[in-house]
Structures are given as structure tokens and as C-alpha cells.
Design a protein around this motif. Structure first.
Motif, short mmCIF file in Angstrom:
data_model
loop_
_atom_site.label_atom_id
_atom_site.label_comp_id
_atom_site.label_asym_id
_atom_site.label_seq_id
_atom_site.Cartn_x
_atom_site.Cartn_y
_atom_site.Cartn_z
N UNK A 253 27.04 32.88 1.78
CA UNK A 253 26.21 33.70 0.91
C UNK A 253 24.80 33.81 1.48
N UNK A 254 24.16 34.95 1.25
CA UNK A 254 22.76 35.13 1.64
C UNK A 254 21.88 34.79 0.45
N UNK A 255 21.00 33.80 0.58
CA UNK A 255 20.16 33.43 -0.55
C UNK A 255 19.16 34.52 -0.90
N UNK A 256 18.89 34.68 -2.19
CA UNK A 256 17.94 35.68 -2.66
C UNK A 256 16.57 35.44 -2.06
N UNK A 257 15.88 36.53 -1.72
CA UNK A 257 14.52 36.42 -1.22
C UNK A 257 14.42 36.22 0.28
N UNK A 258 15.55 36.21 0.98
CA UNK A 258 15.53 36.06 2.44
C UNK A 258 15.59 37.43 3.07
N UNK A 259 14.56 37.77 3.87
CA UNK A 259 14.49 39.11 4.45
C UNK A 259 14.73 39.13 5.96
N UNK A 260 15.06 37.97 6.51
CA UNK A 260 15.32 37.91 7.95
C UNK A 260 14.11 37.57 8.77
#
Length: 368
Positions: A253-260
Motif C-alpha cells: 500500500x502507498x501511505x497517504x501524503x507520500x508524493x515521491x
């Protein structure tokens, strides 16, 4: 920064990736000392999240060719104890196993391991004092042994919990950032990476025998759950959760708030694999030892810790560590002081303690 690749993912993802306390580490002693001496609440939160052992500083100094001049003394904050907060829930006590068996451990800036004991943390004792500059200090899952690495030659040393009977198990071991040694369970082994790089290896803490591990290609920060039922790490912008040590992936899963751009590091995972604690990505100068954001691995959303739980007004999360039975230890810092809360699997507070003054400048360790 090269994007790590998940060795257990689909073929189009490639091969190779990340682990338990991030990238390389070169810590500037003067900057770290300034952070330790900072007294504001926000600085305290940041310090607890970014402080590494004196060993990490030592290793960085050796790697960079900088002379090691010793460790600045830890600052003892004179903060009055927080007022007792009425605690809802079942009343399960900190010293009632299997929640926090035997007390709560902290790692001081000088590499000492301290144990806060008793129903009201009325006693603090130093369990381990390092013999010199060391890094990667970790307590074994059975709480019987301690491991650490010496700078320079990278000797991996295992000793009794009080530091007695030390034995060199392996040499040339890295403790830079997230590549530091990690204890595994069932059976107990120590996951290490060589200073020269290459795949991770599993070292038997008794015989020193080297074995392979499904985690061999995971690089950077890597976390095991308290009983070793799950392992978690970062792959690109995703959190990957494995059953035991893999290779079965149970959550991605990609955690919320992660923009790379900012990135993150995986610092802890609960035994049910449903919640992961993440912290800053870290830099070469700031290895990370704990996290402050709790992520639901089914949705990727951050789990809020509402004020209704009884946290002091204006309190900030300084650290989150999983305990047994899917409980959580949450360290809160407010103007009133530093407090430790025990949350059950439903995120309800079941116990609360004000931290002793002796450990307020130390880093909370995961319950072993």
C-alpha cells in the motif's frame, strides 16, 4: 536517490530494494549535540525521531576519515512530571505481561540502554553500558542478549544483556542508516549487511554461522513485529508487509501524503500486520530510529490518535512502538512533560505513565 526495488514483487518491478533504519549515515556531532540540547517541545519530538546511537556517529566518522572525539553528554531536561490523566479501558498495566514485559527500555545518546520499571516507573536502571563507541545497539527478542557493532572493522558483537561475556560473531558489518543489524525471531538470528554492500545475511547469535534469508535483497529500513509474525519495509512509495520473513506478501500500500519526493522509512509493524509505523526517510546525516505516523495497511490512510483518548492538550506524538498482542506504546510530549500511553488493538488507551526524568532525553526502544 535510487528507488529500491521489491525482490518479491512482479517481474516488471525488477530485483533489489530496502530495510530497518535507512540509507547511509554520517552524523555531524555538533549538529546532533545542538538537537539534543534543544528544549522546545517540537525539538524534543524531532530529536526522539532522529537520534541515533553514538555508534552511528562513530561509524560515520570512521568512514568519512574524521577523527572521533567522543560523545557529548546527553542533556537532562528538567521537565516537571505530567499530571495523571484519567485512563479509560481495561486497566491492563504496563508491568502486566505480555504487554510490556519487564518494563520499558530506552537508548541514551551515549549508547546506554536504560530500563524503566514498576507500576509507576519508580525505578530506572542502566542495563547496558557500551565499552566505547558502538553502533546498532539492539536487544534480542528474548531480552537475554544485546548486540552492537564496533566502528572501523565492523565487528558484530553479542553479549549478555548487561554487556558481559561479549563475543565477536562476524566482522565487516555495516550499521549505516537502515542497513544496521536487525534481530529476527523463530529462530533468533541477526540480519546484517557487509560494509562493502552485497546481500543481507542471517547470523546465528550463538554459533555465528551465516545463513541465507528471503530478505537478502531488501535494502534500507526493515521492521519485524514483536513476535516476528510480520516483516515490513519500503519499496518505492509503497509499504510492503510480508508474512513472517517472506516471501508471501500480505499487504502492499502507498501511505497517504507520500508524493515521491519527501519519502519515508518503515520503522515498525504490529503482529497482525494491519498497522505500520513510518518515520522520516532520513539522510546520511540523520539516521532514523522511530516513527510518529501510524498507517492502516489495508487502506494506506493514517490512523488518527484523537485527543479524546486522554492525551494532554497540545501534545505531539514523539514515538510509536508496537507491543505484544497488537498493542501500541505511544510517547507523547507536551508542555507539561513526557508521557507514555499503552493502546490496545482498537486504539483505546488502557494504561498511562509519566516518563522518569532520566529517560526524557533518550529514544524509546521497541519492546523486545
Amino acid at each position: 536517490m535510487n528507488t529500491p526495488i521489491d525482490p518479491f514483487g512482479s517481474p516488471d518491478r525488477g530485483a533489489l530494494h530496502e530495510q530497518l533504519t535507512v540509507l547511509a549515515d554520517e552524523v555531524a556531532p555538533a549538529d546532533l549535540r545542538d538537537r539534543v540540547l534543544a528544549s522546545s517541545r517540537r525539538a524534543t519530538v524531532r530529536r526522539r525521531s532522529l537520534l541515533a546511537t553514538s555508534a552511528a556517529v562513530a561509524v560515520a566518522a570512521v568512514v568519512a576519515g574524521v577523527a572521533w572525539a567522543g560523545v557529548p553528554a546527553a542533556h537532562r531536561e528538567q521537565v516537571p512530571p505530567a499530571a495523571t490523566v484519567p485512563v479509560p479501558g481495561s486497566g491492563a498495566a504496563f508491568d502486566d505481561g505480555p504487554y510490556v514485559p519487564g518494563g520499558t527500555r530506552y537508548l541514551s545518546y551515549d549508547g546506554r540502554v536504560k530500563l524503566a520499571m514498576g507500576g509507576a516507573f519508580e525505578a530506572v536502571k542502566t542495563e547496558f553500558t557500551p565499552p566505547g563507541a558502538v553502533c546498532g545497539v539492539a536487544v534480542s527478542p528474548d531480552r537475554a542478549r544485546i548486540s552492537y557493532v564496533t566502528p572501523g572493522n565492523g565487528d558484530l558483537i553479542v553479549a549478555d544483556l548487561d554487556g558481559s561475556h561479549p563475543r565477536v560473531l562476524h566482522t565487516g558489518v555495516s550499521c549505516a542508516g537502515g542497513d544496521g543489524p536487525v534481530w529476527l525471531t523463530a529462530p533468533q538470528r541477526i540480519l546484517v549487511r557487509q560494509l562493502a554492500g552485497g546481500p543481507r545475511m542471517a547470523v546465528d547469535p550463538v554459533s555465528g554461522q551465516i545463513g541465507e534469508t528471503p530478505l537478502k535483497d531488501v535494502t534500507g529500513y526493515l521492521a519485524r513485529s514483536p513476535r516476528g509474525l510480520h516483516t515490513a519495509y519500503r519499496s518505492g512509495n509503497e509499504i510492503v508487509v510480508l508474512r513472517s520473513e517472506g516471501p508471501e506478501v500480505v499487504h502492499r500500500v502507498t501511505p497517504a501524503g507520500v508524493d515521491g519526493n519527501g519519502g519515508f522509512s518503515v520503522q515498525a509493524v504490529t503482529d497482525d500486520g494491519r498497522r505500520v509505523v513510518i518515520g522520516p526517510a532520513g539522510t546520511a546525516a540523520e539516521p532514523v530510529r522511530t516513527g510518529t505516523r501510524l498507517i492502516d495497511t489495508a487502506t494506506g490512510q493514517e490512523v488518527d490518535l484523537p485527543a479524546a483518548l486522554g492525551f494532554p492538550a497540545g501534545a505531539e506524538v514523539a514515538a510509536i512502538q508496537p507491543a505484544n498482542r497488537d498493542h501500541l506504546l505511544v510517547q507523547m510530549v507536551s508542555d507539561a512533560g513526557c508521557d507514555l500511553y499503552l493502546l490496545d488493538a482498537g486504539n483505546r488507551v488502557v494504561d498511562h505513565r509519566s516518563e522518569p526524568a532520566e529517560v526524557r532525553a533518550a529514544t524509546l526502544l521497541p519492546p523486545a
